[in-house]
Write an enzyme that holds these catalytic residues in place. Structure first.
Site: not given
Ligand code: UT7
Length: 326
Positions: A112, A252, A282
Site C-alpha cells: 500500500c 493511504h 482499500n
C-alpha cells in the site's frame, strides 16, 4: 534547483460496484459492522479487467492531462502487488499500449506504500538528470487474491488504479521533501504468498496454490496510526514548516478510524485529511493516486498549496511526500 513536479493525474475504477449489503450475501457480515468499523460503504470489483488494463486507463488519463505525447515519457513505474504476470511487468504492457516507445519500464512492490515508493523513485531519476518525464501508476486487482470466505479481510479491499505524470522543473514547487521507511521484522503482519518451491527435488505438500491476503488487523492498525503521525512529523521537521501550512493530507485509504486517530494524535483537523474510502475501500497502491486525482479534478488544490501524501502497508513499509502544487 531542479525538482520533480506533477503535471498530470488520472484514475480508473472498474464500473462494477459491490456494496456492504452485497458482501453480507457472501460472508457473515453486515453494512453496520463494516461501515462503523472501517467507514467503507462500497468498493469496485473487476468483472474482467486485469491490473494492467486498469493501470493503462489511469495512465492514459494522466498522460492526456499532462499535455505530453507518449514518446515524451522516459520512465514508467507501476506499483502493484497484483501484477498480471511474474514476467513481463505491468509497466512493459502499459508502455506498449500507450506507445511510450522511449520509456524504461518496471514494476515496484511496496504494497500500500507503492505509490509513494514509486514517486520517490521517479523523483530520483528526474533530479539526477537521467530522465525528464516519468509516469507512475499504482494499480491493483486485489479481488483476485482475497479470501472471499474470510470476513476479516475480504470486506476491506477493492480494485482500481491511480496515476501521476512527473516532470523536471527549474521553477518553484514540486516535491519539497520525502521519506521512505521499512520494517521487515513485521513482515508477517500482512502477507500474500507467491508460488511454493516445487521441483523434482521438493514436494511442497501444498495443494491450495492460489495466493491469498492474510492480515493481523490490529497490529496493522497500530502500525498505521504511528507511521502516519511519524511520517508527517518527519516531513514538517525536514522542510522546517508548521502543520498549519498543510492544506491537505492524502493518507493511504485503509480505515476511517486509522485516519481519525492519526488526526487526533498529530492535532491536525480531520477536515484536512482527504477521504474517499467510503466509495472504493482499500485499493492498496492505487489509493493515493486516485485521491490526488479527485482533489485535482475537483479544483480543490491551488498553486502554492502544500500537500502531504502518506502511505503504509505490507513489508511493513511506510513513506511520505511533501508537495508544493505548481
Ligand atoms: O493497507 C493496510 C491494510 N490493512 C489495514 O489497514 C487494516 C488495519 N486494521 C483494521 O482496519 C481493523 O483491525 C479491522 C477493520 C481489520 C478489524 O477491526 P477491529 O475493530 O480490529 O475488529 P477485530 O478484529 O477486533 O474483530 C472484532 C470482532 C470479532 O468478533 P469477536 O471475536 O469479538 O466475536 C471479529 O470476528 O468483529 C468480528 N469481525 C466481523 N464481524 C462482522 C471481523 N470482521 C468482521 C466482519 N463483519 N467483516
Amino acid at each position: 534547483m531542479s525538482r520533480a513536479v506533477i503535471i498530470g493525474t488520472g484514475k480508473y475504477l472498474p464500473d462494477n460496484i459491490m456494496t456492504n449489503d452485497d458482501l453480507s450475501n457472501i460472508v457473515d457480515t453486515s453494512d453496520e459492522w463494516i461501515s462503523t468499523r472501517t467507514g467503507i460503504r462500497q468498493r469496485r470489483i473487476s468483472t474482467g479487467m486485469s491490473t494492467s488494463d486498469l493501470a493503462y486507463e489511469a495512465g492514459l488519463r494522466a498522460l492526456n492531462k499532462s499535455g505530453l505525447r507518449p514518446e515524451d515519457i522516459d520512465l514508467i513505474i507501476c506499483a502493484t502487488i497484483t501484477p498480471d504476470y511474474f514476467m513481463p511487468s505491468c509497466a512493459c504492457i502499459i508502455q506498449d499500449r500507450l506507445g511510450a516507445v522511449n520509456a524504461a519500464a518496471f514494476d515496484l512492490t511496496a504494497a500500500c506504500t507503492g505509490m509513494i515508493y514509486g514517486m520517490v523513485t521517479a523523483e530520483q531519476f528526474i533530479k539526477s538528470g537521467m530522465y525528464r518525464n516519468a509516469l507512475v501508476i499504482g494499480a491493483e486487482t486485489l479481488s483476485k487474491v482475497l479470501d472471499w470466505e474470510d470476513r476479516s479481510t475480504c470486506v476491506l479491499f477493492g480494485d482500481g488504479a491511480g496515476a501521476v505524470v512527473m516532470a523536471k522543473s527549474e521553477g518553484d514547487g514540486g516535491i519539497l521533501t520525502s521519506n521512505l521507511e521499512a520494517d521487515g521484522s513485521k513482515y508477517d503482519y500482512l502477507t500474500c504468498e507467491a508460488v511454493p518451491l516445487e521441483n523434482p527435488y521438493v514436494d511442497s505438500g501444498i495443494t491450495h496454490k492460489v495466493p491469498r491476503i492474510r492480515m493481523l488487523g490490529q497490529e496493522v492498525f497500530k502500525y498505521a496510526v504511528r507511521t502516519i503521525t511519524d511520517n508527517i512529523n518527519t516531513l514538517l521537521s525536514r522542510a522546517q514548516i508548521s502543520k498549519e501550512e498543510i492544506k491537505f493530507i492524502i493518507s493511504h485509504q485503509a480505515n476511517q478510524r486509522i485516519i481519525e486517530q492519526a488526526s487526533k494524535f498529530i492535532k491536525i483537523p480531520i477536515e484536512r485529511f482527504y477521504m474517499n474510502l467510503d466509495l472504493y475501500g482499500n485499493t492498496s497502491a492505487a489509493s493515493i493516486g486516485i485521491a490526488l486525482d479527485e482533489l485535482v479534478s475537483g479544483n480543490e488544490i491551488k498553486k502554492g498549496d502544500k500537500i502531504i501524501l502518506v502511505g503504509f502497508g505490507g513489508g511493513m513499509t511506510s513513506g511520505s511526500i511533501l508537495l508544493e502544487w505548481s
